[in-house]
Design a protein around this motif. Structure first.
Motif, mmCIF file in Angstrom:
data_model
loop_
_atom_site.group_PDB
_atom_site.id
_atom_site.type_symbol
_atom_site.label_atom_id
_atom_site.label_comp_id
_atom_site.label_asym_id
_atom_site.label_seq_id
_atom_site.Cartn_x
_atom_site.Cartn_y
_atom_site.Cartn_z
ATOM 1 N N PRO A 181 0.497 -1.397 -0.043
ATOM 2 C CA PRO A 181 -0.097 -0.689 0.141
ATOM 3 C C PRO A 181 0.839 1.591 0.221
ATOM 4 O O PRO A 181 1.974 1.236 0.810
ATOM 5 C CB PRO A 181 -0.560 -0.071 1.343
ATOM 6 N N HIS A 182 0.677 2.741 -0.919
ATOM 7 C CA HIS A 182 0.981 3.531 -0.245
ATOM 8 C C HIS A 182 0.535 4.504 0.864
ATOM 9 O O HIS A 182 -0.695 4.602 0.845
ATOM 10 C CB HIS A 182 0.723 3.925 -1.617
ATOM 11 N N VAL A 183 0.403 4.482 1.875
ATOM 12 C CA VAL A 183 0.507 5.288 3.170
ATOM 13 C C VAL A 183 0.309 6.747 2.716
ATOM 14 O O VAL A 183 0.810 6.954 2.673
ATOM 15 C CB VAL A 183 1.015 4.869 3.888
ATOM 16 N N LEU A 184 -0.886 7.099 2.613
ATOM 17 C CA LEU A 184 -1.190 8.401 2.660
ATOM 18 C C LEU A 184 -0.790 9.032 4.811
ATOM 19 O O LEU A 184 -0.932 10.670 4.541
ATOM 20 C CB LEU A 184 -2.150 9.263 2.410
ATOM 21 N N VAL A 185 -1.483 8.939 5.848
ATOM 22 C CA VAL A 185 -1.330 9.001 6.684
ATOM 23 C C VAL A 185 -1.607 7.660 7.070
ATOM 24 O O VAL A 185 -2.203 6.553 7.059
ATOM 25 C CB VAL A 185 -2.881 9.645 6.776
ATOM 26 N N GLU A 186 -0.797 7.988 8.198
ATOM 27 C CA GLU A 186 -0.822 6.952 10.016
ATOM 28 C C GLU A 186 -0.681 7.908 10.928
ATOM 29 O O GLU A 186 -0.321 7.823 11.244
ATOM 30 C CB GLU A 186 0.696 5.887 9.039
ATOM 31 N N VAL A 187 -1.639 6.584 11.680
ATOM 32 C CA VAL A 187 -1.798 7.296 13.064
ATOM 33 C C VAL A 187 -1.382 6.297 14.307
ATOM 34 O O VAL A 187 -1.311 5.421 13.695
ATOM 35 C CB VAL A 187 -3.513 7.834 13.349
#
Length: 266
Positions: free
Chosen positions: A260-266
């Motif tokens: 996956p191309h991660v856009l936001v990670e929390v």
């Protein structure tokens, strides 16, 4: 609560054409590996029929070995390619299949109740929900009217619009609709048979079909149509049940599309 659904494995005899051409056992092995890798891990796996291709004891022996690799409980119902008594013999030791009669049962899944229906007609591609099977369903639904319930069966209780496969549909749809309409706790009717993801509203609930772990049917809405296979990705359906949200269904494609191309990670 997370339910994984897989369907229409068509496991064949070693060296048969469906084994060598369509590699159905290999595809089921990949499906099992896919489910075991999911995070979060499903609580149970529902297998909605056409588990083997010809109903032989040899095929069921292969199927048992493949499904034994699942790291969570699984539940099965017969499809038109299955053999009721050979299926019972293969999985009877797991404790949920009845010793005789139709392969129908209930399972307490904690937050949900599962009701499994047997639509199998020996020697026929279509299915049937006769008066006896529908009376059993009505009685089981009447036992816990406040309990969120999932019904699983092989043949869907609707026509798909794919004309050729609809000739192999379910008899008893009207009776099924009448029963389910009396029991609003039915969250979903989960089916197989059509080798495609298809959704329809039925009797105040949602009925849907799961694609095959192996080969999919061509989407052909012409009349008359044809029956053809296409190399679309196999899919595992994931049904998430959460209090206050009900049952939500997602598709998990069982093919490697890269990281996956991660856009936001929390």
């Amino acid at each position: 609560m997370l339910l994984a659904q897989i369907s229409d494995f068509h496991v064949g005899k070693l060296g048969s054409s469906i084994d060598t051409e369509y590699r159905t056992s290999e595809h089921l092995r990949r499906a099992v590996e896919h489910i075991n890798r999911l995070a979060p891990r499903p609580d149970v796996v529902l297998c909605t029929g056409d588990l083997v291709d010809e109903g032989s004891t040899e095929e069921y022996a292969r199927l048992v070995a493949l499904l034994a690799e699942l790291t969570m409980p699984f539940y099965v119902v017969p499809g038109n390619h299955d053999h009721r008594e050979n299926l019972r013999a293969a999985f009877g030791g797991r404790g949920y299949l009845p010793a005789e009669g139709f392969l129908q049962y209930t399972v307490d899944l904690g937050e949900l109740r599962l009701i499994a229906l047997d639509t199998h007609v020996p020697g026929a591609p279509g299915g049937l929900l006769c008066a006896e099977r529908l009376a059993w369903l009505d009685a089981r639904l009447g036992e816990e009217p406040q309990r969120a319930t999932v019904v699983m069966q092989h043949h869907p209780p609707f026509r798909s619009g794919i004309s050729y496969i609809d000739t192999m549909g379910l008899e008893g749809i009207e009776g099924f609709t009448e029963v389910v309409a009396r029991h609003p706790q039915v969250e979903r009717v989960l089916c197989g048979h059509l080798h495609r993801p298809i959704v329809r509203r039925v009797a105040g609930t949602v009925a849907m079909t799961c694609p095959s772990t192996s080969h999919q049917l061509e989407l052909d809405l012409r009349e008359p149509g044809r029956l053809a296979l296409v190399d679309e990705p196999p899919v595992c359906l994931l049904h998430v049940f959460r209090e206050g949200l009900g049952l939500i269904t997602h598709s998990s494609y069982m093919r490697d599309f890269g990281a996956p191309h991660v856009l936001v990670e929390v």
